[in-house]
Scaffold this motif. Structure first.
Motif, short mmCIF file in Angstrom:
data_model
loop_
_atom_site.label_atom_id
_atom_site.label_comp_id
_atom_site.label_asym_id
_atom_site.label_seq_id
_atom_site.Cartn_x
_atom_site.Cartn_y
_atom_site.Cartn_z
N ASN A 1 9.78 -11.21 -5.98
CA ASN A 1 8.47 -10.52 -5.39
C ASN A 1 8.85 -9.97 -6.69
O ASN A 1 8.27 -8.91 -6.78
N VAL A 2 8.24 -10.85 -8.01
CA VAL A 2 7.94 -10.18 -9.03
C VAL A 2 7.17 -8.96 -9.27
O VAL A 2 7.15 -8.00 -10.07
N GLN A 3 6.33 -9.42 -9.20
CA GLN A 3 5.37 -8.38 -8.89
C GLN A 3 5.39 -6.80 -8.40
O GLN A 3 5.85 -5.61 -8.82
N TYR A 4 5.73 -6.68 -7.24
CA TYR A 4 6.54 -5.99 -6.23
C TYR A 4 7.25 -5.48 -7.00
O TYR A 4 7.35 -3.84 -7.96
N THR A 5 8.36 -6.35 -7.61
CA THR A 5 9.92 -5.18 -8.41
C THR A 5 8.93 -4.77 -9.15
O THR A 5 9.37 -3.66 -10.17
N ARG B 1 16.46 -11.75 -1.96
CA ARG B 1 16.35 -13.06 -2.00
C ARG B 1 14.36 -12.84 -1.78
O ARG B 1 13.83 -12.72 -3.06
N PHE B 2 13.86 -12.35 -0.43
CA PHE B 2 12.24 -11.99 -0.35
C PHE B 2 11.93 -10.71 -2.20
O PHE B 2 10.72 -10.50 -1.85
N LEU B 3 13.23 -9.51 -1.51
CA LEU B 3 12.94 -8.41 -2.39
C LEU B 3 13.11 -8.97 -4.39
O LEU B 3 11.45 -8.41 -4.96
#
Length: 256
Positions: free
Chosen positions: A76-80, A71-73
């Motif tokens: 993080n929409v910008q990172y993904t 869920r943490f990843l």
């Protein structure tokens, strides 16, 4: 005077002893049985899972920690988005530079080898460097959860190792599907494409796991990124890749 309690009448001794009445009642007996059953069930749970210091069995701890990291990843929409678009751009860049490169002579074969070399370096090193700050950000939450004894600490690195797998599957698929499709490398048959994709995925995963290990051992993420850059530079400089000169350059050197 009344506010100070002066002049108030003393209460009489109650005619009934409610504590003795409760102890002799059936309600007290039922409550005692319920408490004994709860204590026995708690002892049995602790005996079965051998984890008296944790509120849940090991299997449930692992599942919940992996879901938390996932869920943490995912949130993080910008990172993904940056990871997937970056891999797609690498595939387009490499595919356009080596578009349908031939391998009829030694120079073409060397160029195709350099394509694989550069592809491995780009996606592997970039993925390892990208995951280091993310773990560094999440470590504060891990320290708080560790102090409260929420789960076994070994499940935290395992959750990151498992959580990165679907992202690297998509990332390496974008790189191989776009870049190799344009360059014509490893796309002669579906089985060859799957083998190439699998090897690139495993290499990227291993290199990223190496970056994770350094991050978990380093006191701060900045030191981990610095150590990762040094190790990668040493590894790249020791590979011994040779770029062959063309015939025209060799002829000019002979004439000179």
């Amino acid at each position: 005077m009344g506010a100070l309690g002066i002049g108030t009448k003393k209460r009489d001794t109650p005619s009934l002893n409610f504590s003795q009445i409760y102890q002799a009642s059936s309600l007290c007996e039922m409550n005692n049985k319920e408490i004994c059953n709860i204590k026995k069930s708690i002892k049995n749970i602790r005996r079965n899972y051998l984890s008296s210091t944790y509120p849940a069995p090991y299997s449930r701890q692992a599942i919940l920690v992996i879901l938390r990291t996932q869920r943490f990843l995912w949130r993080n929409v910008q990172y993904t988005y940056a990871r997937l678009t970056g891999c797609a751009m690498i595939g387009l860049l490499m595919g356009s530079l080596y578009f349908q490169i031939e391998y009829k002579d030694i120079y073409g074969a060397t160029s195709r080898t350099l394509y694989i070399y550069m592809q491995v370096i780009l996606i592997g090193v970039i993925s390892a460097n990208n995951v280091i700050p993310q773990i560094g950000t999440d470590r504060l939450v891990y320290f708080r959860e560790k102090r409260t004894g929420m789960y076994l600490p070994v499940f935290y690195p395992i959750s990151w190792a498992v959580g990165e797998i679907p992202y690297f599957l998509m990332a390496t698929l974008a790189v191989v599907g776009i870049g190799n499709g344009m360059a014509g490398i490893g796309t002669q048959s579906p089985s060859e494409f799957i083998k190439y994709w699998t090897v690139l995925f495993l290499f990227t995963l291993c290199l990223t796991y190496f970056g994770m290990i350094i991050t978990f051992l380093a006191p701060v993420p900045t030191l981990a990124a610095f150590a990762m850059s040094i190790v990668t530079s040493l590894w790249v400089s020791a590979l011994g890749v040779v770029v062959l000169l063309s015939d025209k350059v060799l002829q000019m050197d002979v004439l000179e």
